[in-house]
Design an enzyme around this catalytic site. Structure first.
Site, PDB file in Angstrom:
ATOM      1  N   ASP A  66       0.857  -7.764   1.364  1.00  0.00           N
ATOM      2  CA  ASP A  66       1.148  -6.344   1.609  1.00  0.00           C
ATOM      3  C   ASP A  66       2.654  -6.075   1.653  1.00  0.00           C
ATOM      4  OD1 ASP A  66       0.685  -3.702   1.995  1.00  0.00           O
ATOM      5  OD2 ASP A  66      -0.040  -3.879   4.056  1.00  0.00           O
ATOM      6  N   HIS A 125       0.820  -1.211   0.000  1.00  0.00           N
ATOM      7  CA  HIS A 125       0.000   0.000   0.000  1.00  0.00           C
ATOM      8  C   HIS A 125       0.857   1.265   0.000  1.00  0.00           C
ATOM      9  CE1 HIS A 125       0.269  -0.698   4.509  1.00  0.00           C
ATOM     10  NE2 HIS A 125       0.568   0.587   4.451  1.00  0.00           N
ATOM     11  N   SER A 144       4.373   4.355  10.099  1.00  0.00           N
ATOM     12  CA  SER A 144       5.259   3.234  10.393  1.00  0.00           C
ATOM     13  C   SER A 144       5.110   2.104   9.394  1.00  0.00           C
ATOM     14  CB  SER A 144       4.979   2.699  11.804  1.00  0.00           C
ATOM     15  OG  SER A 144       3.624   2.296  11.916  1.00  0.00           O
TER      16      SER A 144
END
Length: 996
Positions: free
Chosen positions: A146, A115, A228
């Site tokens: 991811d 992402h 983060s």
């Protein structure tokens, strides 16, 4: 193209951890996932022992061993600042920041989240710990999991030795103490402590949008936050054992990490220059504990065998969703418990991925149990990359691609169909920005992108075609709409294809627009209003037309790209229509006029009234063979208490009619929009009536009971934006018909009015206030005689900035050219005079002054520039009405998401005063300086806020996705405006609008 016109700094949304990435669970029955500051619904799952875990005390210093590890790790961690330049697949255009870490210093590979790498066009850079900066571009983003890889040039890092973190997925163990090292909450570097508590939780669901699946996630007590995403999760020996991906949104100290098995495999393929094969049978699996598997039909014998072979396992993989028409359709069902693959007992996602990835295009044999029965299925493994879009087409202002596996899984539908990833322009449906599946265009099926391209190639510019579509949120309903295929402003149809070698999306022109087909006259009749006793009012149905206005390029901070309302035909022979400026705000637009709900013709703007909120537009009456009636405008001003007939159109565009009474005719002040000044009516006498229809009808008329003439037009007035709802407030008020007549008669004579006006805003002053301001009893008495309905004076509330004006705030106006002024209509004396003799009261003294008027044509915008995703123009009239000093003539009217202007914080209502130390007082001087700046190069802008606070913004130019584009008003152009684009090859006309 989605834009932001608000003057306040908008929070970053969409993806990226920063303000968009981390994921979370809600302690209520429903879970929540966090992508940075973005919180979305998540599937329900128990967190096990998460509530018993606590992060390590933050106030205590780390041990010497941990300090040495962290010193080594931080050299490899980078802060990533990036944009997805346009909406694509599950992700809208956005600007964000996140974290990554170097995994191959020699080749320049950085591991981060999918992402962050973005599914669509990416543009960004990274910053190392010593604050060296270099560009990065994507070389791989996984179709499902991811993670993704960015690439940088190691030669650009000159002042620190490069190193890399080793990926060790085998060292992620329950109870292991870890550190999350990254760009937490937008900080350059943050180190968070934690302890791994689980290795076998399912991937969290993030609601609508991208979600990982078919993998286990690692759970830990760490409490990372936005920014983060992509941080390395390291152990005491300095090995990366996991990748930070999400966390809880309810404040609990729980984070979720992606195991590194699949990233490690992908990295090896990249190093060897091999294709990263990814297989799928289009089935989503979940880890289910043994007790639940037993309820689904797992037999004791099979459970026992699995427990013996895998003594540490507590569950098995269960089919959660099988996509229709996929490889597993009609063979695997939801609830099936997976036992073996190719004869090999299997309980973990990693091994399942191994088998599928190495079997693309081949058959695999699955053994599973359904309701206690052993079953087998032989399936052909598909290629995940082929059902993950890597191209899109832009045409008519919208963008399209084939439906992705991600979207199909979210809605449990087949992986097929034409998906609208950016619903704008001709395909701007239902106020939704994306999510539409187009079924047909012009009665031709569009099952995929290639077919869509061929269909669009055959549709001439300005054609009206039938489009059928569904929205993913309501797949039960097939919608049908007539769409204007508008190609003049959006230019060529283009294909963008992802290039993993350069990191860019390469654009190719697929087809130029076919020329418009000359319109033919059409015949129609109006509806009849049966049962209406007011015949004259009922007959005015023939004087109304529907007006649709679309804006291909926003100027003057108008808050939306299109508006629909009703206009009043005031001259059927010439095709003249009066409509609200809330519907047609400026002339850089496309207008379609619908007559008798049957005939659709084009319109053009003839005149925009700068004060009284109306626009005069024109259509070609020779194309309309219908009994259109010129509305008779009354020459007599309507008064308070008068009986009248209200004829209006409600929110459903239905006619509403009622007999009513005029409650007031008074000077009103439409509230200004403080966050982003935009056009509003001022110095206006408004009519209000005693009927509930007034609030629900945005267009209409007040009709005389005596002779059937139109006494007032009922218009929509755009007001302020509500701070509570963030919606634009609209007011519905009447304007007396006689006030239109002087302008209308000029237009009927073939003259375009070039009126003059006092560039000030007035407010009324009552007699009690007037005395205190020094107005004599003699003048008060004259007002009482002159205007028995309204005892009032006009006081200057605000003088527009920019020109020398002899009037000042607080001046009370007595006369203009010797005539007492107590009504707004008496200000019309300004229309045809360059100078006026004014008698005013200033500081309790009567004084005579000469007052200069300004031409109304000068207050309309004639020049606009798109630069780095920001809309720049000369400050429009609403800005001049609200500001006291003008820093420059370069005003930021709007900006597009995912653009450099959005990324670097150039916000609407800013003024640009200089480029790289050179003063730029206007657009021409600005263009002269910025064309000197090479692509992908930083430059400095001197900026002043609306509150007159100077600052400097540094910005990097991007001509590939955001070429500079100029819009210039030109009466010689068919649409009245000329567009030219600046690129590396120079200046060209008629090039596509920016992807932003």
């Amino acid at each position: 193209m989605k834009s932001d016109t608000s003057g306040s700094s908008a929070s970053l949304a969409g993806m990226g951890s920063i303000s968009t990435h981390s994921r979370e669970l809600d302690p209520s029955g429903e879970s929540r996932a966090r992508l940075g500051n973005l919180t979305l619904s998540v599937s329900n799952e128990t967190d096990g022992d998460a509530n018993a875990l606590l992060p390590l005390p933050s106030g205590l210093p780390d041990t010497p061993e941990w300090q040495a590890t962290i010193e080594k790790v931080i050299r490899n961690v980078v802060s990533i600042q990036f944009c997805q330049t346009c909406s694509f697949d599950t992700t809208p255009a956005c600007s964000s920041e996140a974290t990554g870490f170097v995994v191959d210093a020699e080749r320049g590979y950085i591991l981060t989240n999918r992402h962050v790498v973005c599914s669509g066009p990416f543009w960004g850079h990274c910053i190392f710990d010593n604050h060296e900066e270099c560009d990065v571009y994507p070389v791989y983003r996984d179709p499902v999991h991811d993670f993704g890889f960015l690439k940088f040039d190691p030669k650009e890092i000159k002042y620190m030795p490069l190193d890399a973190l080793d990926l060790r997925p085998d060292l992620a163990r329950v109870g292991a103490e870890i550190r999350v090292v990254g760009n937490d909450a937008g900080e350059k570097l943050s180190i968070l402590s934690g302890v791994i508590s689980r290795l076998d939780r399912n991937a969290p669901e993030y609601g609508e949008g991208y979600s990982d699946f078919n993998t286990n996630y690692i759970q830990a007590a760490a409490s990372a936050s936005g920014g983060s995403s992509g941080s390395p999760v390291v152990n005491l020996d300095g090995f990366a054992v996991a990748l930070q991906a999400g966390g809880r949104s309810d404040g609990a100290a729980t984070d979720y990490f992606l195991p590194l098995d699949r990233p490690a495999r992908a990295l090896e393929c990249l190093r060897k220059g091999q294709h990263i094969a990814r297989g799928t049978i289009q089935t989503q699996w979940l880890i289910k504990p043994f007790d639940e598997c037993r309820r689904l039909g797992l037999t004791p014998e099979t459970e026992g065998a699995i427990r013996v072979k895998f003594p540490k396992e507590i569950g098995m993989l269960v089919a959660e969703m099988v996509l229709p028409e996929g490889p597993a359709h009609n063979q695997i069902e939801e609830g099936d418990v997976l036992i073996k693959v190719n004869g090999e007992p299997l309980t973990q996602f990693v091994r399942l991925d191994d088998i599928l990835d190495s079997s693309v295009g081949q058959k695999v044999r699955l053994t599973f149990q359904r309701g206690g029965e052993d079953m087998e299925a032989e399936l052909v493994v598909g290629d995940l990359h082929t059902i993950t879009p890597d191209r899109f087409v832009t045409v008519t202002g919208a963008s399209f691609h084939d439906l992705s596996y991600q979207q199909a899984r979210l809605y449990a539908i087949p992986v097929k169909g034409l998906y609208v990833c950016d619903a704008d322009g001709s395909f701007g449906f239902d106020n939704a920005e994306f999510g539409f599946i187009i079924h047909s265009i012009d009665h031709k099926k569009t099952p995929n992108l290639d077919t869509f391209v061929e269909v669009m190639k055959g549709i001439p510019d300005r054609s009206r075609v039938v489009v059928t579509y569904k929205h993913l949120d309501d797949l039960h309903t097939l919608h049908t709409r007539i769409v204007l295929i508008e190609r003049h402003w959006t230019g060529d149809m283009r294909m963008a294809i992802r290039n993993d070698n350069t990191g860019l999306w390469d654009f190719t022109v697929l087809a130029k627009a076919l020329p418009p087909v000359s319109p033919e006259p059409q015949r129609a009749n109006f509806i009849r209003l049966d049962g209406v006793s007011h015949t004259a009012a009922a007959d005015l149905v023939r004087s109304f037309v529907r007006v649709a206005c679309s804006m291909p390029h926003l100027i003057d901070a108008f808050p939306r790209g299109g508006k629909v309302g009703f206009g009043l035909v005031v001259d059927a022979d010439q095709g003249l229509v009066v409509v609200s400026r809330a519907v047609v705000p400026f002339d850089l637009c496309e207008i379609t006029i619908t007559v008798a709900d049957s005939i659709i013709v084009s319109g053009k703007v003839l005149f925009l009234h700068p004060l009284q909120n109306y626009t005069i537009i024109q259509y070609d009456p020779s194309l309309v063979q219908a009994p259109v009636k010129s509305a008779p405008l009354s020459e007599k001003n309507i008064g308070q208490g008068a009986s009248t007939i209200f004829l209006g159109f409600n929110e459903n565009h239905r006619i509403a009619l009622a007999k009513t009474t005029v409650t007031d005719v008074t000077t009103v002040s439409i509230p200004a929009n403080s966050s982003a000044p935009r056009y509003r009516a001022i110095n206006l006498d408004a009519v209000t009536v005693d009927t509930s229809l007034a609030a629900s009808c945005g267009s209409g008329v007040l009709v005389s009971e005596e002779d059937g003439s139109v006494e007032a037009l009922w218009l929509t007035y755009l007001g302020e934006r509500s701070t509570a709802s963030r919606k634009d407030v609209e007011y519905h008020l009447g304007v007396a018909a006689p006030s239109l007549l002087p302008v209308l008669r000029q237009v009927q004579r073939g003259e375009i009015p070039n009126l003059r006006m006092l560039d000030v805003e007035f407010q009324t002053v009552q007699m009690s206030q007037a005395r205190l301001m020094g107005i004599s009893e003699s003048w008060i008495h004259q007002v009482e005689i002159h205007n028995p309905q309204r005892h009032q004076f006009f006081m200057v509330r605000k003088v527009a900035c920019g020109l020398h004006q002899s009037l000042r705030e607080g001046d009370v106006l007595l006369t203009l050219n010797g005539t007492l002024v107590t009504r707004v209509s008496e200000l019309d004396v300004t229309y045809h005079h360059d100078l006026l003799d004014a008698l005013i009261v200033r500081e309790r003294q009567e004084i005579h002054i000469q007052v200069a008027t300004v031409p109304t044509d000068d207050v309309e915008t004639k020049h606009s520039l798109m630069f780095c995703g920001a809309g720049l123009q000369r400050p429009h009239q609403a800005v001049l009405q609200q500001i006291s000093s003008l820093p420059s003539e370069i005003y930021v009217s709007f900006r597009t998401r995912g653009s450099p202007s959005y990324k670097y914080g150039l916000v609407p209502t800013n003024f640009i005063t200089g480029v790289n130390g050179i003063k730029t007082p206007n657009l021409d001087s600005f263009i002269k300086e910025v064309v000197k700046i090479p692509d992908n190069t930083y430059f400095r802008l001197k900026v002043v806020t609306f509150d007159n606070i100077p600052w400097v913004v540094t910005m990097k130019k991007n001509d590939h996705y955001f070429p500079m584009m100029e819009f210039i008003k030109d009466p010689n152009e068919p649409r009245g405006w000329r567009r030219q684009t600046y690129g590396q090859e120079g200046v060209s006309a008629g090039v596509n609008l920016s992807l932003g």
